[in-house]
Design a protein around this motif. Structure first.
Motif, mmCIF file in Angstrom:
data_model
loop_
_atom_site.group_PDB
_atom_site.id
_atom_site.type_symbol
_atom_site.label_atom_id
_atom_site.label_comp_id
_atom_site.label_asym_id
_atom_site.label_seq_id
_atom_site.Cartn_x
_atom_site.Cartn_y
_atom_site.Cartn_z
ATOM 1 N N THR A 186 44.695 18.419 -71.702
ATOM 2 C CA THR A 186 46.152 18.506 -71.630
ATOM 3 C C THR A 186 46.644 19.807 -70.988
ATOM 4 O O THR A 186 47.668 19.821 -70.311
ATOM 5 N N THR A 187 45.921 20.891 -71.232
ATOM 6 C CA THR A 187 46.348 22.170 -70.631
ATOM 7 C C THR A 187 46.251 22.115 -69.117
ATOM 8 O O THR A 187 47.185 22.536 -68.400
ATOM 9 N N ILE A 188 45.151 21.590 -68.597
ATOM 10 C CA ILE A 188 44.983 21.458 -67.143
ATOM 11 C C ILE A 188 46.000 20.478 -66.587
ATOM 12 O O ILE A 188 46.567 20.691 -65.499
ATOM 13 N N GLU A 189 46.269 19.398 -67.307
ATOM 14 C CA GLU A 189 47.267 18.426 -66.853
ATOM 15 C C GLU A 189 48.619 19.109 -66.627
ATOM 16 O O GLU A 189 49.272 18.893 -65.596
ATOM 17 N N ALA A 190 49.031 19.915 -67.574
ATOM 18 C CA ALA A 190 50.329 20.583 -67.459
ATOM 19 C C ALA A 190 50.369 21.519 -66.255
ATOM 20 O O ALA A 190 51.403 21.637 -65.584
ATOM 21 N N GLU A 191 49.250 22.168 -65.979
ATOM 22 C CA GLU A 191 49.196 23.098 -64.852
ATOM 23 C C GLU A 191 49.255 22.390 -63.511
ATOM 24 O O GLU A 191 49.645 22.985 -62.500
ATOM 25 N N LEU A 192 48.865 21.119 -63.475
ATOM 26 C CA LEU A 192 48.831 20.378 -62.215
ATOM 27 C C LEU A 192 50.177 19.778 -61.824
ATOM 28 O O LEU A 192 50.401 19.485 -60.639
ATOM 29 N N ARG A 233 52.241 20.302 -58.311
ATOM 30 C CA ARG A 233 51.425 20.821 -57.212
ATOM 31 C C ARG A 233 51.205 19.745 -56.153
ATOM 32 O O ARG A 233 51.034 18.562 -56.483
ATOM 33 N N VAL A 293 44.945 20.611 -54.149
ATOM 34 C CA VAL A 293 44.123 20.718 -55.357
ATOM 35 C C VAL A 293 42.686 20.355 -55.012
ATOM 36 O O VAL A 293 42.405 19.245 -54.558
ATOM 37 N N GLU A 322 37.491 22.362 -58.250
ATOM 38 C CA GLU A 322 38.282 23.252 -59.125
ATOM 39 C C GLU A 322 38.688 22.525 -60.393
ATOM 40 O O GLU A 322 38.576 23.063 -61.505
ATOM 41 N N SER A 330 37.334 23.395 -64.169
ATOM 42 C CA SER A 330 38.361 23.826 -65.120
ATOM 43 C C SER A 330 38.391 22.941 -66.353
ATOM 44 O O SER A 330 38.510 23.422 -67.480
#
Length: 291
Positions: free
Chosen positions: A228-234, A237, A242, A246, A250
């Protein structure tokens, strides 16, 4: 070996089934397709005094489109899920996961509800359910409940269901728009449980920026996982900027409690998982971009 002796029950309704579960308590176990339970019973890794067979419960079988979601009865077999045209169109990730489950004999007998209630972190359906924010519908002598997938899987082979609850169906939301889906996994042999795998769903806006994304992991923890943390960062973008590697690195770097056994160390599984995430990401983005 043979299973220990047990008393067999074959209820014809869900109400009858949950009444039995409430009366028999911890001495009872539900059997659906039996593709996971029967081997455990035969090896005496599990022993129960009572088995409650769900095969006669017609109300637990079927597939229905309900608005922007698809409902699947818990007693629906893997094979029925895999060949259903509505699933193929509206929940393609579930359709693509089905051929990866065991062998065709298992898919002909095993049920989607059994697979999800078994809650094996190396199973495809639990990971897809978590990734797509599915909802699990249950019934007990007390009430009917709807449990979000994010709250359903609580530990190794364990769920948020109470002992007298029965899983009756699963609802999968339908992703509309420029969406792409992919599932990738690595197993020692065809039909084996995956050593590591990844489930990816991504939706792009008109400018090919990431509008919605879900990243799931198979076999890299005691339960299915969402990054979920990576999802929010994407979100927001441009998809073209991407790098797949990476994302893979991650996502798996944040996975703790990776299992290790004679087939591979935790670090080995983590590296495999990163490759599976990268492959699934590439395929999902390509599909969304071509939509």
């Amino acid at each position: 070996m043979k299973p220990a002796a047990f008393e067999y029950h074959a209820p014809t309704t869900a109400d009858e089934a949950v009444t039995l579960l409430a009366e028999l308590g911890d001495e009872a176990k539900i059997i659906a397709g039996g593709q996971s339970l029967v081997p455990m019973l035969a090896l005496r890794l599990a022993v129960f005094d009572h088995l409650v067979d769900l095969r006669k419960l017609e109300e637990l079988r079927g597939i229905e489109t309900r608005g922007d979601a698809v409902w699947i009865g818990a007693g629906t077999t893997h094979a029925a899920v895999g060949r259903d045209p509505d699933i193929r169109r509206d929940v393609p990730l579930l359709h693509r996961a089905t051929p990866l489950i065991g062998h065709f004999q298992i898919r002909n007998r095993g049920t989607i509800g059994g697979a999800i209630a078994h809650a094996d972190a190396a199973g495809e359906y639990p990971a897809v359910a978590l990734t797509l924010d599915a909802q699990m519908h249950t019934v007990s002598p007390r009430e009917q409940r709807t449990i979000p997938a994010a709250e359903y899987f609580t530990g190794m082979w364990s769920t948020a269901m109470e002992p007298d609850e029965l899983l009756t169906g699963i609802t999968f939301p339908v992703w509309r728009g420029r969406a792409g889906f992919a599932i990738e996994e690595f197993a020692r042999r065809a039909g084996d449980f995956a050593m590591a795998g990844a489930v990816v769903a991504v939706r792009l806006d008109a400018d090919s920026r990431i509008e919605r994304v879900a990243l799931g992991l198979i076999g890299l923890a005691p339960t299915p996982l969402r990054a979920t943390t990576i999802e929010a960062e994407l979100i927001g973008r441009p998809a073209a900027e991407v790098a797949a590697a990476e994302i893979g690195n991650s996502v798996t770097a944040g996975s703790s409690s990776v299992p290790a056994d004679i087939h591979g160390s935790a670090d080995y599984r983590r590296r495999i998982g990163a490759v599976m995430v990268a492959r699934a990401w590439t395929r999902a983005v390509e599909e969304a971009s071509n939509d």
